[in-house]
Motif scaffolding. Structure first.
Motif, PDB file in Angstrom:
ATOM      1  N   LEU A 216       1.120  -1.198   0.062  1.00 27.44           N
ATOM      2  CA  LEU A 216      -0.118  -0.101   0.082  1.00 27.44           C
ATOM      3  C   LEU A 216       0.849   1.210   0.022  1.00 27.44           C
ATOM      4  CD1 LEU A 216      -2.796   1.598   0.177  1.00 27.44           C
ATOM      5  CD2 LEU A 216      -2.567   1.165   2.569  1.00 27.44           C
ATOM      6  N   VAL A 217       2.021   1.274   0.680  1.00 25.51           N
ATOM      7  CA  VAL A 217       2.681   2.538   0.896  1.00 25.51           C
ATOM      8  C   VAL A 217       3.336   2.644  -0.455  1.00 25.51           C
ATOM      9  CG1 VAL A 217       4.885   3.361   1.829  1.00 25.51           C
ATOM     10  CG2 VAL A 217       3.189   2.438   3.491  1.00 25.51           C
ATOM     11  N   ALA A 218       3.742   1.679  -1.057  1.00 26.18           N
ATOM     12  CA  ALA A 218       4.364   1.806  -2.452  1.00 26.18           C
ATOM     13  C   ALA A 218       3.532   2.367  -3.582  1.00 26.18           C
ATOM     14  CB  ALA A 218       5.038   0.417  -3.064  1.00 26.18           C
ATOM     15  N   CYS A 219       2.281   1.733  -3.415  1.00 26.38           N
ATOM     16  CA  CYS A 219       1.316   2.148  -4.209  1.00 26.38           C
ATOM     17  C   CYS A 219       0.833   3.696  -4.123  1.00 26.38           C
ATOM     18  CB  CYS A 219      -0.205   1.249  -4.387  1.00 26.38           C
ATOM     19  SG  CYS A 219       0.435  -0.273  -4.990  1.00 26.38           S
ATOM     20  N   LEU A 220       0.838   4.034  -2.793  1.00 29.08           N
ATOM     21  CA  LEU A 220       0.535   5.659  -2.500  1.00 29.08           C
ATOM     22  C   LEU A 220       1.495   6.444  -2.825  1.00 29.08           C
ATOM     23  CD1 LEU A 220      -0.474   5.083   1.318  1.00 29.08           C
ATOM     24  CD2 LEU A 220      -1.915   5.726  -0.786  1.00 29.08           C
ATOM     25  N   TYR A 221       2.873   5.933  -3.231  1.00 35.36           N
ATOM     26  CA  TYR A 221       3.756   6.715  -3.891  1.00 35.36           C
ATOM     27  C   TYR A 221       3.575   6.895  -5.264  1.00 35.36           C
ATOM     28  CZ  TYR A 221       8.258   8.188  -6.099  1.00 35.36           C
ATOM     29  OH  TYR A 221       8.984   8.756  -6.724  1.00 35.36           O
ATOM     30  N   GLU A 222       3.152   5.829  -5.989  1.00 35.47           N
ATOM     31  CA  GLU A 222       3.095   5.668  -7.521  1.00 35.47           C
ATOM     32  C   GLU A 222       1.875   6.360  -7.806  1.00 35.47           C
ATOM     33  OE1 GLU A 222       2.904   1.561  -8.481  1.00 35.47           O
ATOM     34  OE2 GLU A 222       4.863   1.063  -7.717  1.00 35.47           O
ATOM     35  N   TRP A 223       0.872   6.265  -6.935  1.00 33.91           N
ATOM     36  CA  TRP A 223      -0.477   7.017  -7.385  1.00 33.91           C
ATOM     37  C   TRP A 223      -0.320   8.875  -7.357  1.00 33.91           C
ATOM     38  CZ3 TRP A 223      -3.348   3.411  -3.699  1.00 33.91           C
ATOM     39  CH2 TRP A 223      -3.547   2.000  -4.360  1.00 33.91           C
TER      40      TRP A 223
END
Length: 283
Positions: A216-223
Motif C-alpha cells: 500500500l505504501v509503495a502504491c500510494l507513492y506511485e499514485w
C-alpha cells in the motif's frame, strides 16, 4: 500544563494556521485515539457495533498530556481521532491544550466543521463523504466542505481495506463498511482539487503491530508521484523505528507515518517515542 497557541494571528484572519512546505523526508507524526472518552489503542478491525472492541492500551493520562508531549517535542501534523460517541469533551481537552496545533477527525460534517476549526489546525473527514445507504462517494459534499473549511484546512481520510492483491477500497463506519471509492491515481488526482492532505489507515493491519502494508505504501507513492504538493500520512501496523526508514525508501520520503500500539507512550515495547523524535530532528 501551559496552553500553547500554534496559529499565526493577524487582524483579518485570527485563526490562520501555520503552513509547512511539502515534505522531502518521511517524518514521524503523532496520534491521539479516543474511545469512550479515553486515550486508547485498539485493533481497528474490532470496531463493530455487535462485537467487543479489542483494546491494546488504555491510558490513565488525559488527552491534554499527549497534546503537550507532541508540542514540546515539535512533532507537527498530529491528529486526534474520535472513535465513536462520547469523545467530544476529550477531544476538546486535547485541542485546547495547544490551540491550532492538532488536527481532529471523527464525526466531522458540514454542520460542525467550523466549530472544530476554532481549535484544530485541520479537520479530517471520511464517512460524511459517502451516502449512508448506498455507500457511494459524494463529490458535492467534499466540494462544499472544501469551500467552507478551505482546501488547506481539510484532510480526507482514505482509510481502506485490501480487496485483492493490488486493490484497496475506502472503508467507512469505523472501517467496517466498504464504499465504492477505490484508491488509485485517478482518485487522488480528483480529490486533490479539494484538499492537499490525506490520512490513510491500513485497516487490515491497524493495531496488530505486525508490520506495515508495504504494498500500500509503495502504491500510494506511485499514485501521487505527479502530485508534488500532496501530503500523505500512513497509519497501520508499524512495529519498529526502522519502519521510518522503510516508508522513506518505499515512498522516496513523500509519505509520513504514525505509530500506535507499538509505541512506548501507549504501553508498547517495540518503539521508543524518543527514537521517533530523534529521527525527525536528525533528518
Amino acid at each position: 500544563m501551559t496552553h500553547r497557541t500554534y496559529y499565526i494571528a493577524n487582524a483579518t484572519q485570527p485563526n490562520t494556521t501555520q503552513h509547512f512546505p511539502p515534505p522531502t523526508m518521511t517524518r514521524f507524526v503523532g496520534c491521539i485515539d479516543l474511545h469512550d472518552g479515553q486515550v486508547k489503542q485498539i485493533v481497528g478491525s474490532s470496531l463493530q457495533e455487535t462485537k467487543k472492541v479489542t483494546t491494546n492500551f488504555v491510558s490513565n493520562l488525559p488527552p491534554a498530556h499527549y497534546a503537550q508531549l507532541y508540542w514540546d517535542n515539535k512533532v507537527t501534523g498530529c491528529h486526534v481521532i474520535k472513535l465513536g460517541p462520547n469523545n467530544d469533551n476529550a477531544a476538546l481537552e486535547a485541542l485546547k491544550q495547544c490551540p491550532g496545533f492538532l488536527q481532529v477527525g471523527g464525526g466531522i460534517n458540514l454542520d460542525n466543521c467550523q466549530y472544530w476549526l476554532q481549535y484544530a489546525s485541520k479537520v479530517i473527514v471520511t464517512s460524511v463523504l459517502f451516502d449512508k445507504k448506498s455507500y457511494q462517494f459524494n463529490r458535492d459534499t467534499l466540494a462544499k466542505l472544501s469551500q467552507v473549511c478551505g482546501k488547506d484546512r481539510l484532510v480526507v481520510d482514505l482509510s481502506c481495506k485490501r480487496v485483492s492483491e493490488k486493490k484497496w477500497v475506502v472503508a467507512m463506519n469505523k472501517w467496517q463498511t466498504l464504499t465504492d471509492l477505490e484508491l488509485n491515481k485517478e482518485t487522488f488526482t480528483e480529490l486533490c482539487e479539494y484538499t492537499d492532505e490525506f490520512l490513510v489507515h491500513a485497516a487490515d493491519v491497524e493495531g496488530l503491530c505486525n508490520g506495515i502494508d508495504e504494498d500500500l505504501v509503495a502504491c500510494l507513492y506511485e499514485w501521487t508521484v505527479d502530485l508534488p504538493s500532496v501530503k500523505i500520512v500512513y497509519a497501520g501496523g508499524a512495529k519498529s523505528v526502522d519502519d521510518l526508514k522503510l516508508v522513506e525508501k518505499l515512498s522516496h520520503g513523500r509519505i509520513d507515518i504514525t505509530y500506535g500500539s507499538s509505541l512506548d507512550i501507549f504501553g508498547g515495547s517495540l518503539v521508543k517515542f524518543q527514537d521517533c523524535v530523534d529521527w525527525n530532528r536528525n533528518h
